[in-house]
Design a protein around this motif. Structure first.
Motif, PDB file in Angstrom:
ATOM      1  N   ASN A 166       0.050   4.766  15.375  1.00  0.00           N
ATOM      2  CA  ASN A 166       1.214   4.460  15.585  1.00  0.00           C
ATOM      3  C   ASN A 166       1.785   3.585  14.271  1.00  0.00           C
ATOM      4  OD1 ASN A 166      -0.883   2.759  16.801  1.00  0.00           O
ATOM      5  ND2 ASN A 166       0.852   1.189  16.864  1.00  0.00           N
ATOM      6  N   ALA A 167       3.004   4.077  14.085  1.00  0.00           N
ATOM      7  CA  ALA A 167       3.540   3.462  12.716  1.00  0.00           C
ATOM      8  C   ALA A 167       4.342   2.092  12.934  1.00  0.00           C
ATOM      9  CB  ALA A 167       4.993   4.285  12.324  1.00  0.00           C
ATOM     10  N   SER A 168       4.578   1.710  14.028  1.00  0.00           N
ATOM     11  CA  SER A 168       4.964   0.523  14.449  1.00  0.00           C
ATOM     12  C   SER A 168       4.608  -0.174  15.826  1.00  0.00           C
ATOM     13  CB  SER A 168       6.495   0.453  14.393  1.00  0.00           C
ATOM     14  OG  SER A 168       7.246   1.113  15.390  1.00  0.00           O
ATOM     15  N   SER A 169       4.968  -1.019  16.078  1.00  0.00           N
ATOM     16  CA  SER A 169       4.696  -1.786  17.511  1.00  0.00           C
ATOM     17  C   SER A 169       3.218  -2.037  17.698  1.00  0.00           C
ATOM     18  CB  SER A 169       5.433  -0.987  18.547  1.00  0.00           C
ATOM     19  OG  SER A 169       5.191  -1.573  19.876  1.00  0.00           O
ATOM     20  N   ASN A 182      -0.749  -1.568  14.035  1.00  0.00           N
ATOM     21  CA  ASN A 182       0.176  -0.422  13.500  1.00  0.00           C
ATOM     22  C   ASN A 182      -0.309  -0.367  12.191  1.00  0.00           C
ATOM     23  OD1 ASN A 182       2.347  -1.926  12.238  1.00  0.00           O
ATOM     24  ND2 ASN A 182       2.337  -2.968  14.277  1.00  0.00           N
ATOM     25  N   ARG A 183       0.393   0.846  11.655  1.00  0.00           N
ATOM     26  CA  ARG A 183       0.277   1.331  10.587  1.00  0.00           C
ATOM     27  C   ARG A 183       1.142   0.508   9.305  1.00  0.00           C
ATOM     28  NH1 ARG A 183      -4.216   5.044  10.161  1.00  0.00           N
ATOM     29  NH2 ARG A 183      -3.407   6.007   8.006  1.00  0.00           N
ATOM     30  N   SER A 184       1.880  -0.361   9.822  1.00  0.00           N
ATOM     31  CA  SER A 184       2.853  -0.988   8.620  1.00  0.00           C
ATOM     32  C   SER A 184       1.874  -2.314   8.526  1.00  0.00           C
ATOM     33  CB  SER A 184       4.250  -1.436   9.549  1.00  0.00           C
ATOM     34  OG  SER A 184       3.944  -2.417  10.570  1.00  0.00           O
ATOM     35  N   LYS A 185       1.179  -2.857   9.108  1.00  0.00           N
ATOM     36  CA  LYS A 185       0.199  -3.735   8.697  1.00  0.00           C
ATOM     37  C   LYS A 185      -0.575  -3.566   7.345  1.00  0.00           C
ATOM     38  CE  LYS A 185       0.059  -6.223  13.111  1.00  0.00           C
ATOM     39  NZ  LYS A 185       0.509  -7.361  12.703  1.00  0.00           N
ATOM     40  N   ILE A 186       0.030  -4.196   6.224  1.00  0.00           N
ATOM     41  CA  ILE A 186      -0.536  -3.824   4.933  1.00  0.00           C
ATOM     42  C   ILE A 186      -1.870  -4.673   5.055  1.00  0.00           C
ATOM     43  CG2 ILE A 186      -0.171  -3.908   2.351  1.00  0.00           C
ATOM     44  CD1 ILE A 186       1.597  -2.068   3.754  1.00  0.00           C
ATOM     45  N   ASP A 189      -2.645   0.119   6.988  1.00  0.00           N
ATOM     46  CA  ASP A 189      -2.036   1.080   6.114  1.00  0.00           C
ATOM     47  C   ASP A 189      -2.866   1.998   5.368  1.00  0.00           C
ATOM     48  OD1 ASP A 189      -2.385   0.063   2.993  1.00  0.00           O
ATOM     49  OD2 ASP A 189      -2.907  -1.264   4.477  1.00  0.00           O
ATOM     50  N   ASP A 190      -2.517   3.072   4.908  1.00  0.00           N
ATOM     51  CA  ASP A 190      -3.281   4.034   4.258  1.00  0.00           C
ATOM     52  C   ASP A 190      -4.756   3.619   3.380  1.00  0.00           C
ATOM     53  OD1 ASP A 190      -2.032   5.888   5.657  1.00  0.00           O
ATOM     54  OD2 ASP A 190      -0.824   6.675   4.207  1.00  0.00           O
TER      55      ASP A 190
END
Length: 272
Positions: free
Chosen positions: A75-78, A101-105, A109-110
């Protein structure tokens, strides 16, 4: 030297790779003659935990890494569905679940270290397969806070979860620190894990435990969750979520299972 048949690694990763704030790693070695050995928890970065895991695998037919960090985060968010189910229990106990979520640097993140660790480890992420296997390297996601109301029934209740994080000075209670260690010691003695019981007794004697001590404690809890998943009856543990959207493995008393079951049904999240 007696060959190990199974090594269960507990890794509290701390989620990010900060040299001044590493996680911790330990292991339970189950030998072919029925004995158990305990490698005491040590502070470890992702790289050090990787080397620790590789060394354990060299001496074990079957190796399981029980990691305290989300291992599947699409998931990208939430947050993930499993986080919502776990949160229903943990918040009721008085704690919290950090959403993944993937927005957490730095966390998901990648370029986050968790993905490099997983790739380099090369483990199979198949919880049920790990139970059935006699050889191989496996990875499961665990969450120490989810284990505590099963390890100690007194922690199952509204706002009754233990406050044992020394970094949270306003809520930390030394008696809770010692209570968690007492619960671990009792479990270990029943299971013949004398090394863990001895370690817990010494950790309980600390007058001023530090965050690093809690990281080591959480690594031990991770290992015990992995131990219960592999060694005890299947109904003694629970799998929430799935391998597509994210999951967690945890010990589950009847009370814990019932509460999580209601939350999972409400949110249509797979359970077992």
């Amino acid at each position: 030297m007696v060959a190990e048949t199974t090594s269960i690694i507990g890794f509290d990763s701390a989620w990010v790779d900060k040299p001044k704030a590493p996680g911790a790693v330990c292991s339970i070695r189950l030998t072919e003659d029925g004995h158990a050995e305990f490698v005491k928890p040590q502070l470890a970065s992702f790289t050090q935990a990787l080397e620790f895991s590789r060394e354990e695998k060299r001496h074990s037919e079957r190796c399981l890494v029980a990691l305290d960090q989300p291992t599947i985060v699409p998931n990208a968010s939430s947050c993930r569905p499993v986080d919502r189910v776990a949160g229903s229990l943990i918040s009721w106990l008085g704690g919290g679940v950090q959403p993944a979520n993937r927005s957490k640097i730095g966390m998901f993140d990648d370029a986050a270290p968790i993905w490099r660790f997983k790739e380099a480890l090369g483990a199979t992420e198949d919880p049920e397969g790990a139970r059935a296997a006699t050889s191989g390297l496996f990875l499961i996601e665990v969450f120490p806070a989810m284990a505590l109301p099963t390890l100690e029934a007194a922690y199952f209740g509204y706002k009754l979860g233990p406050r044992y994080n020394p970094d949270r000075r306003k809520t930390f209670k030394l008696e809770h620190w010692r209570g968690v260690l007492a619960a671990i010691s009792r479990f270990a003695l029943v299971e013949g894990l004398a090394g863990i019981a001895n370690w817990a007794e010494k950790a309980a004697a600390l007058e001023k435990p530090r965050k690093a001590d809690q990281d080591k404690l959480d690594a031990v809890i991770c290992a015990l969750v992995g131990y219960q998943w592999l060694v005890k009856l299947r109904e003694d543990s629970i799998m929430i979520g799935d391998l597509k959207h994210g999951y967690m493995i945890a010990p589950a008393s009847p009370d814990v299972r019932a509460k999580l079951g209601l939350a999972a049904k409400k949110r249509t999240v797979p359970l077992d």
